[in-house]
Structures are given as C-alpha cells and as structure tokens.
Write an enzyme that holds these catalytic residues in place. Structure first.
Site, PDB file in Angstrom:
ATOM      1  N   ASP A  19      15.855   5.782  -8.384  1.00 35.35           N
ATOM      2  CA  ASP A  19      14.930   4.835  -7.755  1.00 35.35           C
ATOM      3  C   ASP A  19      14.811   3.562  -8.602  1.00 35.35           C
ATOM      4  OD1 ASP A  19      13.170   3.926  -5.872  1.00 35.35           O
ATOM      5  OD2 ASP A  19      11.451   5.039  -6.626  1.00 35.35           O
ATOM      6  N   ASN A  67      15.584   6.772   4.723  1.00 30.97           N
ATOM      7  CA  ASN A  67      16.025   5.436   4.304  1.00 30.97           C
ATOM      8  C   ASN A  67      16.540   4.566   5.460  1.00 30.97           C
ATOM      9  OD1 ASN A  67      17.247   6.454   1.005  1.00 30.97           O
ATOM     10  ND2 ASN A  67      15.299   5.530   1.576  1.00 30.97           N
TER      11      ASN A  67
HETATM   12  C1  FPP Z   1      16.492   3.563  -4.510  1.00 27.56           C
HETATM   13  O1  FPP Z   1      16.081   2.310  -4.976  1.00 27.56           O
HETATM   14  C2  FPP Z   1      17.899   3.538  -4.171  1.00 27.56           C
HETATM   15  C3  FPP Z   1      18.428   3.804  -2.926  1.00 27.56           C
HETATM   16  C4  FPP Z   1      17.645   4.131  -1.751  1.00 27.56           C
HETATM   17  C5  FPP Z   1      19.857   3.707  -2.686  1.00 27.56           C
HETATM   18  C6  FPP Z   1      20.647   4.371  -3.761  1.00 27.56           C
HETATM   19  C7  FPP Z   1      21.963   3.830  -3.763  1.00 27.56           C
HETATM   20  C8  FPP Z   1      22.676   3.685  -4.873  1.00 27.56           C
HETATM   21  C9  FPP Z   1      22.220   4.037  -6.206  1.00 27.56           C
HETATM   22  C10 FPP Z   1      23.983   3.133  -4.721  1.00 27.56           C
HETATM   23  C11 FPP Z   1      24.985   4.040  -5.349  1.00 27.56           C
HETATM   24  C12 FPP Z   1      25.302   5.216  -4.629  1.00 27.56           C
HETATM   25  C13 FPP Z   1      26.545   5.598  -4.411  1.00 27.56           C
HETATM   26  C14 FPP Z   1      26.766   6.894  -3.817  1.00 27.56           C
HETATM   27  C15 FPP Z   1      27.702   4.781  -4.740  1.00 27.56           C
HETATM   28  P1  FPP Z   1      15.054   1.486  -4.113  1.00 27.56           P
HETATM   29  O2  FPP Z   1      15.814   0.569  -3.206  1.00 27.56           O
HETATM   30  O3  FPP Z   1      14.122   2.414  -3.409  1.00 27.56           O
HETATM   31  O4  FPP Z   1      14.325   0.663  -5.208  1.00 27.56           O
HETATM   32  P2  FPP Z   1      12.813   0.173  -5.201  1.00 27.56           P
HETATM   33  O5  FPP Z   1      11.959   1.419  -5.332  1.00 27.56           O
HETATM   34  O6  FPP Z   1      12.741  -0.677  -6.412  1.00 27.56           O
HETATM   35  O7  FPP Z   1      12.578  -0.570  -3.938  1.00 27.56           O
END
Ligand code: FPP
Length: 239
Positions: A19, A67
């Site tokens: 996250d 998501n």
């Molecule tokens: C959470 O951060 C992240 C995600 C929902 C997407 C995860 C994706 C990756 C780490 C890309 C890599 C994955 C692969 C398989 C190549 P957030 O967007 O919720 O962050 P925030 O809490 O700061 O808004």
C-alpha cells in the site's frame, strides 16, 4: 527455517499488502499511476530478496476485487503495468527459480491478460524455488464464496455430506490449497487492516504494519519486519 547466521526464524509464508503507491506519487507532485510504476519495481526487487532469505511462499496483494472502484484512468494504468509486467515475467524470475502463481478471479481481466497469466504460470510450473502468489482481482470473501460453491456442488452430487465438511476441506478449496498459512502479514503505508486479504488463512498470522510507502520499501525494511516477528510469542489459541 532458522537463519543460522542471524539466529532468526524465517517464516515459511509471508503475505504483503503493498500500500502507498498513490501517496508516494502525490508527495512528489506526480500522477498516482507513476507510483504504481515504482511499486512494480519494488515488487521485483523485494520478491527476489525475500526468495533469497529462505521464505517458501510469498503472497503479494496487487489488485483487490474492490480496486475496480478506482477512477477508470487509474485502473487502466494498473492494467497497463500488469500487461508489461506479465510480458517481462515470462523470463523474469527464471534464474531465481521463483514459481509464479496467480490467485484471484482472473476471468474479469481482458483476454490478452488472461492469456499472459496462463502462459506465465505454465512457464514457471516446474520451478522449485519460492512460490510467489500474485493476488490479482483477489478478495478473501470472494475466495470463500468460491469454496462454498465448490463444496455445495460436492454435497449436491452426493460425494460428501454437510456434516463431513472440515476446516481442512475449506482450506483445500482456497486458491492457496496445499500451501502453509501465512505466518506473517506485512502492510506498508501505515494502515492497520487486512482489506479482504487472505481472510481464512490469516487466522493466526502475525500482523506487521509500517509507515513506509510501498515504493520506498527496501530489504532492510523486510529485515526489520522479520526481527519484530521473531519477538512475537505465537500461541495459536493455546497458553
Ligand atoms: C496500493 O497503493 C497499490 C495498488 C492498489 C496497486 C498495486 C500495484 C502494484 C504494486 C504494481 C505492481 C504489481 C505488479 C504485479 C507488477 P494505493 O494506490 O492504494 O496507494 P495509496 O494508499 O497511497 O492511495
């Protein structure tokens, strides 16, 4: 497994809720998807590092069943990263002998992504190193509904009776069937919740939360999580 040099117990199965990508980008005045690009970089580096520590199974939460609610632009950007990652991953991790598996409902993805997922798994199936479960369109509740449906079918066909159903039989119908339950679940980005991650499997997992945002997560942060894990007294409901 005991790390003889450091005298630390290395968990068999580690789960990570990656996250903080969006906040990481925002802090730098960049669009949120840029955070996911950097998150993908961290993902590769950390998976490699963890496999070298002797962990048997690593489960990374990449995209949840919830998501899809994000703005279309962000969902599309994440899908673009997945597509590129999958293309690269056909060879990626080969020399580390990492066996990539995908957990979650893949049927919701675009046909080319589904094909790439199938191909990636097929390519990695004979590897004997760490199992890397990539949770994509994964939800713990969705996984339990799926298991309930599978068991109901078996009851309907007369193969089993409702009173025969055991905890093990539910475990055997989860995406993680045959794998040990997670010993340690790490969440980056400072929140203290599971967010629908491995709900059944996490019954006795140790939870570790760090304020570090996922793109900043480094091997030293993982070492810190292991050090804290080693101070925990796991009783599994006993004394
Ligand atoms: C959470 O951060 C992240 C995600 C929902 C997407 C995860 C994706 C990756 C780490 C890309 C890599 C994955 C692969 C398989 C190549 P957030 O967007 O919720 O962050 P925030 O809490 O700061 O808004």
């Amino acid at each position: 497994m005991l790390d003889e040099q450091k005298k630390l117990y290395i968990p068999e199965h580690v789960g990570i809720i990656m996250d903080g990508n969006g906040r990481w980008a925002k802090k730098r005045g960049l669009p949120r998807p840029v955070g996911h690009t950097y998150g993908a970089k961290t993902f590769r580096e950390i998976a490699r590092y963890i496999s070298k520590q002797g962990v048997k199974v690593l489960t990374l939460y990449a995209f949840s069943t919830e998501n899809w609610k994000r703005p279309l632009e962000e969902v599309n950007a994440i899908m673009k990263i997945f597509r590129q990652y999958l293309i690269d991953s056909l060879t990626d991790f080969r020399k580390d002998d990492i066996k990539i598996c995908f957990i979650g409902d893949r049927s919701a993805f675009a046909p080319d992504i589904i094909r790439l997922i199938d191909e990636t798994e097929e390519n990695a199936k004979d590897r004997e190193g760490m199992v890397l479960n990539l949770a994509m369109n994964y939800g713990g509740r969705d996984e339990l509904v799926r298991a309930a449906r599978l068991l109901s079918e078996e009851v309907r066909s007369g193969a089993i009776r409702p009173e025969d159903i055991t905890e093990q039989m539910i475990s055997d119908r989860l995406y993680t069937a045959g794998q040990p339950d997670p010993d340690l679940i790490i969440r980056t980005g400072g929140e203290h919740r599971l967010s629908n991650f491995l709900l059944y499997q996490a019954a006795y997992s140790e939870f570790y939360s760090t304020d570090t945002l996922w793109p900043d997560f480094k091997p030293a942060d993982f070492d810190q999580a292991i050090a804290v894990f080693n101070q925990r007294n796991r009783r599994f409901g006993g004394v």
